[in-house]
Design a protein around this motif. Structure first.
Motif, PDB file in Angstrom:
ATOM      1  N   GLN A   7      52.845  45.678  27.823  1.00 24.41           N
ATOM      2  CA  GLN A   7      53.001  45.440  29.255  1.00 24.41           C
ATOM      3  C   GLN A   7      51.794  45.959  30.027  1.00 24.41           C
ATOM      4  OE1 GLN A   7      55.506  43.661  30.797  1.00 24.41           O
ATOM      5  NE2 GLN A   7      54.113  43.833  32.545  1.00 24.41           N
ATOM      6  N   LEU A   8      51.226  47.075  29.568  1.00 26.16           N
ATOM      7  CA  LEU A   8      50.037  47.629  30.219  1.00 26.16           C
ATOM      8  C   LEU A   8      48.876  46.644  30.138  1.00 26.16           C
ATOM      9  CD1 LEU A   8      48.415  49.900  31.532  1.00 26.16           C
ATOM     10  CD2 LEU A   8      48.003  50.837  29.242  1.00 26.16           C
ATOM     11  N   TRP A   9      48.661  46.037  28.960  1.00 19.33           N
ATOM     12  CA  TRP A   9      47.545  45.080  28.817  1.00 19.33           C
ATOM     13  C   TRP A   9      47.801  43.846  29.668  1.00 19.33           C
ATOM     14  CZ3 TRP A   9      45.157  48.831  27.430  1.00 19.33           C
ATOM     15  CH2 TRP A   9      45.374  49.575  26.284  1.00 19.33           C
ATOM     16  N   ILE A  10      49.063  43.418  29.746  1.00 24.71           N
ATOM     17  CA  ILE A  10      49.403  42.269  30.581  1.00 24.71           C
ATOM     18  C   ILE A  10      49.144  42.588  32.054  1.00 24.71           C
ATOM     19  CG2 ILE A  10      51.309  40.825  31.395  1.00 24.71           C
ATOM     20  CD1 ILE A  10      52.499  41.064  28.555  1.00 24.71           C
ATOM     21  N   ASP A  11      49.499  43.819  32.464  1.00 27.54           N
ATOM     22  CA  ASP A  11      49.250  44.223  33.854  1.00 27.54           C
ATOM     23  C   ASP A  11      47.755  44.292  34.151  1.00 27.54           C
ATOM     24  OD1 ASP A  11      51.916  44.340  34.422  1.00 27.54           O
ATOM     25  OD2 ASP A  11      52.102  46.509  34.181  1.00 27.54           O
ATOM     26  N   LEU A  12      46.969  44.787  33.203  1.00 26.84           N
ATOM     27  CA  LEU A  12      45.514  44.831  33.400  1.00 26.84           C
ATOM     28  C   LEU A  12      44.944  43.424  33.553  1.00 26.84           C
ATOM     29  CD1 LEU A  12      44.373  47.624  30.903  1.00 26.84           C
ATOM     30  CD2 LEU A  12      44.328  47.713  33.403  1.00 26.84           C
ATOM     31  N   ALA A  13      45.447  42.503  32.735  1.00 28.40           N
ATOM     32  CA  ALA A  13      44.999  41.114  32.858  1.00 28.40           C
ATOM     33  C   ALA A  13      45.391  40.551  34.219  1.00 28.40           C
ATOM     34  CB  ALA A  13      45.616  40.272  31.733  1.00 28.40           C
ATOM     35  N   ALA A  14      46.582  40.927  34.709  1.00 20.92           N
ATOM     36  CA  ALA A  14      47.025  40.472  36.027  1.00 20.92           C
ATOM     37  C   ALA A  14      46.137  41.025  37.132  1.00 20.92           C
ATOM     38  CB  ALA A  14      48.480  40.881  36.250  1.00 20.92           C
ATOM     39  N   VAL A  15      45.696  42.260  36.990  1.00 20.33           N
ATOM     40  CA  VAL A  15      44.791  42.861  37.979  1.00 20.33           C
ATOM     41  C   VAL A  15      43.473  42.102  38.014  1.00 20.33           C
ATOM     42  CG1 VAL A  15      43.395  44.905  38.482  1.00 20.33           C
ATOM     43  CG2 VAL A  15      45.813  45.163  37.913  1.00 20.33           C
ATOM     44  N   LEU A  16      42.907  41.789  36.848  1.00 16.77           N
ATOM     45  CA  LEU A  16      41.653  41.044  36.796  1.00 16.77           C
ATOM     46  C   LEU A  16      41.803  39.667  37.438  1.00 16.77           C
ATOM     47  CD1 LEU A  16      40.417  41.861  33.175  1.00 16.77           C
ATOM     48  CD2 LEU A  16      39.781  42.979  35.311  1.00 16.77           C
ATOM     49  N   ALA A  17      42.947  39.031  37.212  1.00 18.76           N
ATOM     50  CA  ALA A  17      43.181  37.714  37.799  1.00 18.76           C
ATOM     51  C   ALA A  17      43.348  37.796  39.312  1.00 18.76           C
ATOM     52  CB  ALA A  17      44.422  37.085  37.161  1.00 18.76           C
ATOM     53  N   ALA A  18      44.119  38.786  39.778  1.00 16.65           N
ATOM     54  CA  ALA A  18      44.366  38.925  41.215  1.00 16.65           C
ATOM     55  C   ALA A  18      43.091  39.279  41.972  1.00 16.65           C
ATOM     56  CB  ALA A  18      45.429  39.997  41.453  1.00 16.65           C
ATOM     57  N   ALA A  19      42.174  39.970  41.315  1.00 15.39           N
ATOM     58  CA  ALA A  19      40.948  40.415  41.981  1.00 15.39           C
ATOM     59  C   ALA A  19      39.869  39.347  42.018  1.00 15.39           C
ATOM     60  CB  ALA A  19      40.405  41.668  41.290  1.00 15.39           C
ATOM     61  N   ALA A  20      40.017  38.281  41.225  1.00 17.63           N
ATOM     62  CA  ALA A  20      38.934  37.303  41.074  1.00 17.63           C
ATOM     63  C   ALA A  20      38.419  36.739  42.403  1.00 17.63           C
ATOM     64  CB  ALA A  20      39.375  36.183  40.133  1.00 17.63           C
ATOM     65  N   LEU A 241      28.392  46.653  41.398  1.00 16.13           N
ATOM     66  CA  LEU A 241      29.351  47.173  40.424  1.00 16.13           C
ATOM     67  C   LEU A 241      30.440  47.988  41.110  1.00 16.13           C
ATOM     68  CD1 LEU A 241      26.968  48.222  37.497  1.00 16.13           C
ATOM     69  CD2 LEU A 241      28.290  46.114  37.751  1.00 16.13           C
ATOM     70  N   ARG A 242      30.047  48.815  42.056  1.00 11.81           N
ATOM     71  CA  ARG A 242      31.032  49.625  42.764  1.00 11.81           C
ATOM     72  C   ARG A 242      31.899  48.770  43.685  1.00 11.81           C
ATOM     73  NH1 ARG A 242      29.603  55.164  46.118  1.00 11.81           N
ATOM     74  NH2 ARG A 242      31.301  54.968  47.618  1.00 11.81           N
ATOM     75  N   VAL A 243      31.317  47.740  44.267  1.00 13.06           N
ATOM     76  CA  VAL A 243      32.100  46.810  45.088  1.00 13.06           C
ATOM     77  C   VAL A 243      33.165  46.128  44.229  1.00 13.06           C
ATOM     78  CG1 VAL A 243      31.992  44.625  46.361  1.00 13.06           C
ATOM     79  CG2 VAL A 243      30.323  46.426  46.831  1.00 13.06           C
ATOM     80  N   ALA A 244      32.774  45.703  43.029  1.00 12.87           N
ATOM     81  CA  ALA A 244      33.736  45.069  42.126  1.00 12.87           C
ATOM     82  C   ALA A 244      34.864  46.029  41.772  1.00 12.87           C
ATOM     83  CB  ALA A 244      33.032  44.585  40.861  1.00 12.87           C
ATOM     84  N   LEU A 245      34.530  47.295  41.531  1.00 15.10           N
ATOM     85  CA  LEU A 245      35.569  48.284  41.233  1.00 15.10           C
ATOM     86  C   LEU A 245      36.545  48.406  42.406  1.00 15.10           C
ATOM     87  CD1 LEU A 245      33.559  51.137  39.459  1.00 15.10           C
ATOM     88  CD2 LEU A 245      35.211  49.569  38.436  1.00 15.10           C
ATOM     89  N   GLY A 246      36.022  48.328  43.630  1.00 16.75           N
ATOM     90  CA  GLY A 246      36.898  48.356  44.804  1.00 16.75           C
ATOM     91  C   GLY A 246      37.844  47.170  44.830  1.00 16.75           C
ATOM     92  N   CYS A 247      37.352  45.995  44.431  1.00 14.48           N
ATOM     93  CA  CYS A 247      38.217  44.808  44.370  1.00 14.48           C
ATOM     94  C   CYS A 247      39.323  45.002  43.348  1.00 14.48           C
ATOM     95  CB  CYS A 247      37.385  43.580  44.010  1.00 14.48           C
ATOM     96  SG  CYS A 247      36.164  43.097  45.246  1.00 14.48           S
ATOM     97  N   TYR A 248      38.976  45.542  42.192  1.00 17.02           N
ATOM     98  CA  TYR A 248      39.983  45.765  41.148  1.00 17.02           C
ATOM     99  C   TYR A 248      40.972  46.847  41.571  1.00 17.02           C
ATOM    100  CZ  TYR A 248      37.029  42.847  38.224  1.00 17.02           C
ATOM    101  OH  TYR A 248      36.301  41.789  37.726  1.00 17.02           O
ATOM    102  N   LEU A 249      40.491  47.838  42.314  1.00 17.71           N
ATOM    103  CA  LEU A 249      41.392  48.873  42.811  1.00 17.71           C
ATOM    104  C   LEU A 249      42.415  48.273  43.762  1.00 17.71           C
ATOM    105  CD1 LEU A 249      42.327  51.781  43.322  1.00 17.71           C
ATOM    106  CD2 LEU A 249      40.493  51.994  45.026  1.00 17.71           C
ATOM    107  N   PHE A 250      41.956  47.439  44.676  1.00 16.35           N
ATOM    108  CA  PHE A 250      42.891  46.832  45.625  1.00 16.35           C
ATOM    109  C   PHE A 250      43.882  45.924  44.903  1.00 16.35           C
ATOM    110  CE2 PHE A 250      44.167  43.461  48.588  1.00 16.35           C
ATOM    111  CZ  PHE A 250      44.730  44.242  49.582  1.00 16.35           C
TER     112      PHE A 250
END
Length: 332
Positions: A7-20, A241-250
């Motif tokens: 479930q953790l890996w699925i959630d991480l994949a969801a974060v990457l998708a939501a941040a795109a 790179l830091r901007v991208a991290l902010g997107c993934y955080l949100f």
């Protein structure tokens, strides 16, 4: 335990998708602001581009035309901002804000016939071979082309900004435009180019919402994402790179809020929807605090044992805007 890890890996994949979409738009705004131009029209531009991209894709049954139309909308809005601010010398902030409101209303008016209609969507495209890898396949290689593009655009933007002559010119436009002009760079023309490129990326991000992440079109479809992108660029210190991290955080905050809603059903839905924005504002407040002289003076009063880790944290959080950001340039 295994189920929780899956479930953790699925959630991480969801974060990457939501941040795109946020990542794509944030890279565009980073380029614009590193060149010295603030594009405050982002929220309206993303809405108008999302509507246009969906309408064109639905009408022509062609996703590429939808994304191209959305990119054109973003580029045109950016060019209008450039006309009023770079050519006519009006305030970038004021013009951008007016354009944000105008584009928002246009998206609602022109998009009325397309509200909640089913339409084409970006197809799921797992990468053969890589998609079957344990963990990495689930997280990185079971997505669609828009999400893969968001992975690539971050290192590409960083490379161009820091390791090419083009990047050197762009950074000079935002830091010392007079010096760039003295070396033969047409500051206004280059700022136009970077603003339009950034606007096109913002338009593509808008289409990524309506044709991929939030499939379809409805009123206020992107839900303030443009303002969040502007905040994330500040949070990221105008560094890709830091901007991208902010997107993934949100995006992670949004995923966490969604998960919390099912676990805490008594909490009103409105609070859950707003929570990521509030938390992001809190993070931005920490960044601004870290950049203030008062914070440095307070750290200087602490024992040596505490000063070093705190100074390290402050240096990581500190964000310095390009020196000429938002300032008009007049030829000497």
């Amino acid at each position: 335990m295994v189920a929780r890890m899956d479930q953790l890996w699925i959630d991480l994949a969801a974060v990457l998708a939501a941040a795109a979409p946020l990542v794509i738009a944030a890279m565009g705004e980073t380029i614009s602001e590193r060149a010295g131009v603030i594009n405050l029209s982002l929220d309206g531009t993303m809405l108008l581009a999302a509507m246009t991209g969906f309408a064109v894709a639905l009408t022509t049954n062609n996703l590429l035309l939808g994304f191209a139309a959305a990119a054109l909308v973003g580029a045109v809005v950016a060019a209008v901002l450039g006309l009023f601010s770079l050519t006519l010398g009006q305030s970038q902030t004021a013009v951008g804000f007016v354009l944000a409101l105008l584009c928002t209303d246009l998206s609602s008016f022109l998009g009325a016939p397309f509200v909640r209609l089913p339409g084409p969507t970006v197809p799921f495209s797992p990468i053969p071979g890589l998609a079957d890898l344990p963990v990495l396949g689930t997280v990185f290689f079971q997505h669609d082309p828009v999400i893969y593009a968001s992975f690539l655009i971050v290192p590409l933007t960083a490379y161009v900004l820091y390791y090419t002559r083009l990047g050197l010119i762009v950074r000079a436009l935002g830091e010392r435009p007079a010096t760039a002009y003295a070396r033969g760079v047409d500051v206004t023309r280059w700022r136009y180019a970077m603003l339009i490129i950034g606007g096109a990326l913002v338009g593509i991000a808008g289409a990524a919402f309506s044709l991929d992440l939030k499939q379809g079109w409805s009123y206020r479809h992107t839900f303030g994402s443009g303002w969040i992108v502007l905040a994330i660029v500040i949070f990221g210190g105008w560094r890709p790179l830091r901007v991208a991290l902010g997107c993934y955080l949100f995006a992670a905050l949004e995923i966490f809020a969604t998960r919390s809603q099912s676990a805490l059903p008594d909490i009103p839905t409105q609070i859950v929807q707003v929570a990521p924005f509030v938390l992001m504002i809190f993070v931005l407040a920490l960044v601004n605090l870290a950049s203030s002289p008062a914070a440095m003076r307070w750290v200087a009063t602490l024992p040596q044992l505490w000063q070093r880790p705190l100074l390290g944290a402050i240096n990581r959080l500190r964000a310095t805007a390009p020196a000429a950001l938002g300032q008009p340039f007049e030829r000497p």
